[in-house]
Motif scaffolding. Structure first.
Motif, short mmCIF file in Angstrom:
data_model
loop_
_atom_site.label_atom_id
_atom_site.label_comp_id
_atom_site.label_asym_id
_atom_site.label_seq_id
_atom_site.Cartn_x
_atom_site.Cartn_y
_atom_site.Cartn_z
N LEU A 138 6.98 -0.90 -13.14
CA LEU A 138 5.59 -1.01 -12.72
C LEU A 138 4.92 0.00 -14.00
CD1 LEU A 138 3.75 1.91 -11.45
CD2 LEU A 138 5.38 1.63 -10.11
N ARG A 139 3.86 -0.41 -14.53
CA ARG A 139 3.17 0.21 -15.35
C ARG A 139 1.46 0.17 -15.06
NH1 ARG A 139 1.72 -2.40 -21.51
NH2 ARG A 139 1.53 -0.35 -22.35
N LEU A 140 0.89 1.67 -15.25
CA LEU A 140 -0.39 1.62 -15.00
C LEU A 140 -0.95 2.25 -16.47
CD1 LEU A 140 -3.02 2.06 -13.51
CD2 LEU A 140 -2.12 4.39 -12.81
N LYS A 141 -1.80 1.34 -17.16
CA LYS A 141 -2.36 1.89 -18.30
C LYS A 141 -3.16 2.90 -18.36
CE LYS A 141 -3.06 -1.25 -21.85
NZ LYS A 141 -2.81 -2.42 -22.65
N ASN A 142 -3.06 3.88 -19.25
CA ASN A 142 -3.79 5.10 -19.42
C ASN A 142 -4.08 5.56 -17.88
OD1 ASN A 142 -4.02 5.21 -22.16
ND2 ASN A 142 -5.45 3.42 -22.25
N GLY A 143 -3.09 5.77 -17.16
CA GLY A 143 -3.29 6.41 -15.89
C GLY A 143 -3.85 7.78 -15.98
N ASP A 144 -4.92 7.96 -14.90
CA ASP A 144 -5.38 9.39 -15.08
C ASP A 144 -4.33 10.35 -14.53
OD1 ASP A 144 -8.18 8.37 -15.33
OD2 ASP A 144 -8.49 8.03 -13.15
N PRO A 145 -4.29 11.61 -15.15
CA PRO A 145 -3.55 12.60 -14.89
C PRO A 145 -3.62 13.06 -13.52
CG PRO A 145 -4.93 13.26 -16.78
CD PRO A 145 -5.26 12.00 -16.21
N GLY A 146 -2.35 13.58 -13.10
CA GLY A 146 -2.38 13.88 -11.46
C GLY A 146 -1.39 13.38 -10.76
N ARG A 147 -1.44 13.59 -9.57
CA ARG A 147 -0.26 13.04 -8.51
C ARG A 147 -0.68 11.74 -7.86
NH1 ARG A 147 2.37 17.48 -4.82
NH2 ARG A 147 3.26 17.79 -7.00
N TYR A 148 0.35 10.85 -7.99
CA TYR A 148 0.36 9.66 -7.55
C TYR A 148 1.50 9.50 -6.43
CZ TYR A 148 -2.52 8.05 -11.53
OH TYR A 148 -3.36 8.00 -12.46
N ILE A 149 0.93 8.39 -5.52
CA ILE A 149 2.19 8.20 -4.47
C ILE A 149 2.36 6.66 -4.80
CG2 ILE A 149 2.34 7.80 -1.80
CD1 ILE A 149 0.55 10.37 -1.35
N LEU A 150 3.83 6.24 -4.87
CA LEU A 150 4.10 4.95 -5.06
C LEU A 150 4.63 4.37 -3.49
CD1 LEU A 150 5.35 3.22 -7.77
CD2 LEU A 150 6.98 3.53 -5.91
N THR A 151 4.35 3.40 -2.92
CA THR A 151 5.06 2.82 -1.89
C THR A 151 5.12 1.38 -1.89
OG1 THR A 151 3.40 4.31 -0.73
CG2 THR A 151 4.57 2.79 0.70
N VAL A 152 6.53 1.10 -1.65
CA VAL A 152 6.95 -0.41 -1.51
C VAL A 152 6.81 -0.77 -0.10
CG1 VAL A 152 8.65 -1.94 -2.00
CG2 VAL A 152 8.20 -0.26 -3.58
N ILE A 153 6.11 -1.63 0.38
CA ILE A 153 5.95 -2.05 1.79
C ILE A 153 6.59 -3.45 1.94
CG2 ILE A 153 4.32 -2.81 3.41
CD1 ILE A 153 2.19 -0.91 2.07
N SER A 154 7.35 -3.52 2.88
CA SER A 154 8.37 -4.80 3.20
C SER A 154 7.56 -5.98 3.69
CB SER A 154 9.48 -4.61 3.99
OG SER A 154 8.93 -4.16 5.39
N PRO A 155 8.04 -7.09 3.78
CA PRO A 155 7.41 -8.34 4.50
C PRO A 155 6.93 -8.08 5.87
CG PRO A 155 9.28 -9.02 3.31
CD PRO A 155 9.33 -7.69 3.16
N ASP A 156 7.49 -7.29 6.59
CA ASP A 156 7.27 -6.85 8.09
C ASP A 156 6.40 -5.47 8.10
OD1 ASP A 156 9.11 -4.92 7.70
OD2 ASP A 156 10.50 -5.68 9.34
N GLY A 157 5.81 -5.19 6.85
CA GLY A 157 5.05 -3.92 7.05
C GLY A 157 5.49 -2.70 7.06
N GLN A 158 6.75 -2.36 6.87
CA GLN A 158 7.54 -1.19 6.82
C GLN A 158 7.41 -0.60 5.57
OE1 GLN A 158 8.80 0.12 9.79
NE2 GLN A 158 7.86 -1.40 10.58
N ALA A 159 7.18 0.73 5.27
CA ALA A 159 7.21 1.45 3.88
C ALA A 159 8.75 1.69 3.62
CB ALA A 159 6.58 2.86 3.81
N VAL A 160 9.51 0.90 2.74
CA VAL A 160 10.91 0.73 2.29
C VAL A 160 11.06 1.90 1.07
CG1 VAL A 160 11.50 -1.32 3.69
CG2 VAL A 160 10.69 -1.27 1.42
N ARG A 161 10.20 2.25 0.45
CA ARG A 161 10.16 3.07 -0.76
C ARG A 161 9.07 4.09 -0.74
NH1 ARG A 161 14.65 1.53 -0.26
NH2 ARG A 161 16.05 0.45 -2.00
#
Length: 93
Positions: free
Chosen positions: A26-49
């Motif tokens: 993934l790439r976020l161009k010129n992302g604002d500095p700070g803390r991010y949370i990245l989540t991958v959600i499966s087809p059945d709605g579960q957060a798997v990452r």
């Protein structure tokens, strides 16, 4: 709202899509500095990452290991205190 969606797609991209290997980037161009949370959600709605990212400046680029996940349509969500970016991707493995 279509204009905003187009702008978001320029700023936030995931590749390859569809994902055929074990890794998604993934790439976020010129992302604002700070803390991010990245989540991958499966087809059945579960957060798997979930990943906590401390970003200094410039482009935010990360890889996500897809090993062990079932094929399907997933959603990637990247958010900080003020913004949320979402994109769907297909994992075919």
């Amino acid at each position: 709202n279509d204009v905003q969606t187009q702008q978001t797609k320029k700023l936030f991209s995931i590749y390859p899509n569809p994902v055929t290997g074990a890794e998604l980037s993934l790439r976020l161009k010129n992302g604002d500095p700070g803390r991010y949370i990245l989540t991958v959600i499966s087809p059945d709605g579960q957060a798997v990452r979930n990943k906590l990212i401390d970003h200094i400046n410039g482009d935010l680029i990360r890889q996500i290991d897809m090993n062990g996940l079932a094929p399907g349509i997933y959603q990637l969500v990247l958010r900080n205190s003020s913004k949320k970016f979402t994109q769907q991707f297909l994992y075919v493995n």
